[in-house]
Design an enzyme around this catalytic site. Structure first.
Site, PDB file in Angstrom:
ATOM      1  N   ASN A  11       0.866  -1.180   0.000  1.00  0.00           N
ATOM      2  CA  ASN A  11       0.000   0.000   0.000  1.00  0.00           C
ATOM      3  C   ASN A  11       0.902   1.229   0.000  1.00  0.00           C
ATOM      4  O   ASN A  11       1.496   1.565   1.012  1.00  0.00           O
ATOM      5  CB  ASN A  11      -0.894  -0.033   1.258  1.00  0.00           C
ATOM      6  CG  ASN A  11      -1.667   1.258   1.442  1.00  0.00           C
ATOM      7  OD1 ASN A  11      -1.764   2.082   0.527  1.00  0.00           O
ATOM      8  ND2 ASN A  11      -2.227   1.450   2.641  1.00  0.00           N
ATOM      9  N   LYS A  13       0.086   4.287  -0.300  1.00  0.00           N
ATOM     10  CA  LYS A  13      -0.540   5.494   0.271  1.00  0.00           C
ATOM     11  C   LYS A  13      -0.293   6.691  -0.657  1.00  0.00           C
ATOM     12  O   LYS A  13      -0.344   6.529  -1.875  1.00  0.00           O
ATOM     13  CB  LYS A  13      -0.022   5.728   1.691  1.00  0.00           C
ATOM     14  CG  LYS A  13      -0.146   4.466   2.546  1.00  0.00           C
ATOM     15  CD  LYS A  13       0.100   4.674   4.004  1.00  0.00           C
ATOM     16  CE  LYS A  13      -0.048   3.333   4.722  1.00  0.00           C
ATOM     17  NZ  LYS A  13      -0.021   3.442   6.162  1.00  0.00           N
ATOM     18  N   HIS A  99      -9.514   1.164   4.822  1.00  0.00           N
ATOM     19  CA  HIS A  99      -8.227   1.355   5.484  1.00  0.00           C
ATOM     20  C   HIS A  99      -8.388   2.313   6.660  1.00  0.00           C
ATOM     21  O   HIS A  99      -9.181   3.253   6.600  1.00  0.00           O
ATOM     22  CB  HIS A  99      -7.195   1.905   4.487  1.00  0.00           C
ATOM     23  CG  HIS A  99      -5.810   1.911   5.055  1.00  0.00           C
ATOM     24  ND1 HIS A  99      -5.364   2.926   5.862  1.00  0.00           N
ATOM     25  CD2 HIS A  99      -4.805   1.013   4.969  1.00  0.00           C
ATOM     26  CE1 HIS A  99      -4.119   2.647   6.239  1.00  0.00           C
ATOM     27  NE2 HIS A  99      -3.757   1.489   5.704  1.00  0.00           N
ATOM     28  N   GLU A 101      -6.753   4.731   7.689  1.00  0.00           N
ATOM     29  CA  GLU A 101      -6.564   6.165   7.398  1.00  0.00           C
ATOM     30  C   GLU A 101      -7.812   6.752   6.737  1.00  0.00           C
ATOM     31  O   GLU A 101      -8.128   7.921   6.948  1.00  0.00           O
ATOM     32  CB  GLU A 101      -5.303   6.360   6.536  1.00  0.00           C
ATOM     33  CG  GLU A 101      -4.043   6.173   7.384  1.00  0.00           C
ATOM     34  CD  GLU A 101      -2.856   5.572   6.651  1.00  0.00           C
ATOM     35  OE1 GLU A 101      -2.834   5.588   5.413  1.00  0.00           O
ATOM     36  OE2 GLU A 101      -1.948   5.062   7.347  1.00  0.00           O
ATOM     37  N   GLY A 176       2.401   2.280  10.742  1.00  0.00           N
ATOM     38  CA  GLY A 176       3.331   3.394  10.582  1.00  0.00           C
ATOM     39  C   GLY A 176       4.011   3.805  11.873  1.00  0.00           C
ATOM     40  O   GLY A 176       4.623   4.865  11.956  1.00  0.00           O
ATOM     41  N   SER A 215       3.337  -2.167  10.244  1.00  0.00           N
ATOM     42  CA  SER A 215       4.787  -2.229  10.438  1.00  0.00           C
ATOM     43  C   SER A 215       5.401  -3.581  10.069  1.00  0.00           C
ATOM     44  O   SER A 215       6.310  -4.064  10.751  1.00  0.00           O
ATOM     45  CB  SER A 215       5.156  -1.832  11.874  1.00  0.00           C
ATOM     46  OG  SER A 215       4.753  -0.493  12.132  1.00  0.00           O
ATOM     47  N   GLY A 236       2.857  -1.164   4.241  1.00  0.00           N
ATOM     48  CA  GLY A 236       2.897   0.252   3.896  1.00  0.00           C
ATOM     49  C   GLY A 236       4.327   0.695   3.644  1.00  0.00           C
ATOM     50  O   GLY A 236       4.900   0.484   2.570  1.00  0.00           O
TER      51      GLY A 236
HETATM   52  P1  PGA Z   1       2.822   0.293   7.600  1.00  0.00           P
HETATM   53  O1  PGA Z   1       1.377   0.515   6.941  1.00  0.00           O
HETATM   54  O2  PGA Z   1       3.355  -1.000   7.037  1.00  0.00           O
HETATM   55  O3  PGA Z   1       3.621   1.491   7.174  1.00  0.00           O
HETATM   56  O4  PGA Z   1       2.620   0.211   9.070  1.00  0.00           O
HETATM   57  C1  PGA Z   1       0.489  -0.541   6.757  1.00  0.00           C
HETATM   58  C2  PGA Z   1      -0.801  -0.064   6.176  1.00  0.00           C
HETATM   59  O5  PGA Z   1      -1.241   1.047   6.521  1.00  0.00           O
HETATM   60  O6  PGA Z   1      -1.431  -0.759   5.338  1.00  0.00           O
END
Ligand code: PGA
Length: 254
Positions: A11, A13, A99, A101, A176, A215, A236
């Site tokens: 992803n 983003k 998601h 976000e 994140g 993460s 992400g």
């Molecule tokens: P991250 O994001 O791997 O940066 O924690 C994962 C996601 O939001 O799908």
């Protein structure tokens, strides 16, 4: 598609320009064929058609693309939304929905996330439907209750599992933040999700792939994906760069 093959999805983003994306694809072009996992990228929607085209011309092996959001109507006065017809036309096979976000910053609700996911399937796309609790919900012992609430409209609106439906468990506190759920925490939540899916949809629900996200990095990917109810990863930050994305993809092979 089945649970026997892991799915590793990136992803991006609101990162990676068109030039970054092209560079990424060129870097993985010679590697994808030797990766056992199924691979999927969610670039920004303005560049996804270009990247699909670039991959068809230059890539080798199977790499799927998707959008990070999708609407449930095909057309109309819905400023800023993404029509499933055009998503298909762009060469996408998948749509990310719900998601955290989107939920946190753009007013996505449990019901709208589900409507988007089911619309994707209605148009021959596959959803990656995201769920996951916030830290205060985990601390209050509400993780399972939250997952149930997030899935409830799904079971209300769909009598059985859409073909190849994918769920992603993403605890919000692990996204994140560098703070990954332990393999045991992720497995516990995902085993619960599988029970929910099976309870509502029978064996078609139990067969849905459930990804873990939050993460995921090359260093923790292997242990996470070795858990019985973790069928892949939604990545992400570590998916932005070809080397770490590939390393996670290879970790899916055990
Ligand atoms: P991250 O994001 O791997 O940066 O924690 C994962 C996601 O939001 O799908």
């Amino acid at each position: 598609m089945s649970r026997s093959r892991k799915l590793v999805a990136g992803n991006w983003k609101m990162f990676n320009t068109r030039a970054d994306g092209v560079k990424f694809l060129d870097a993985i072009a010679g590697e994808v064929e030797s990766v056992g996992a199924e691979l999927l990228l969610f670039p920004q929607s303005l560049i996804v058609a270009d990247l699909v085209k670039h991959w068809r011309e230059r890539g080798k092996g199977s790499l799927a693309f998707g959008v990070q959001n999708i609407y449930w109507e095909e057309k109309g006065a819905f400023t800023g939304e993404l029509s499933p017809i055009l998503v298909k036309e762009a060469g996408c096979g998948f749509a990310l929905t719900g998601h955290s976000e989107r939920r946190q910053f753009f007013g996505e609700t449990n019901e709208s996330a589900v409507r988007r996911a089911l619309a994707a399937h209605k148009h021959g796309l596959k959803a990656v439907f995201c769920v996951g609790e916030r830290l205060e919900e985990r601390d209050a012992g509400r993780t399972f209750a939250v997952l149930e609430e997030q899935c409830a409209p799904l079971f209300k609106l769909a009598a059985k599992a859409p073909d190849d439906f994918v769920v992603a468990y993403e605890p919000v506190w692990a996204i994140g933040t560098g703070r990954t759920a332990t393999a045991a925490q992720a497995e516990e939540a995902q085993a619960f999700l599988r029970k929910l899916l099976e309870g509502a949809w029978g064996s078609s629900g139990a067969d849905c792939r459930i990804l873990y996200g939050g993460s995921v990095k090359p260093e923790n990917a292997r242990e996470l994906m070795a858990q019985p109810n973790i069928d892949g990863a939604l990545v992400g930050g570590a998916s932005l760069e070809a080397g770490s994305f590939l390393a996670i993809a290879r970790a899916a092979e055990g």
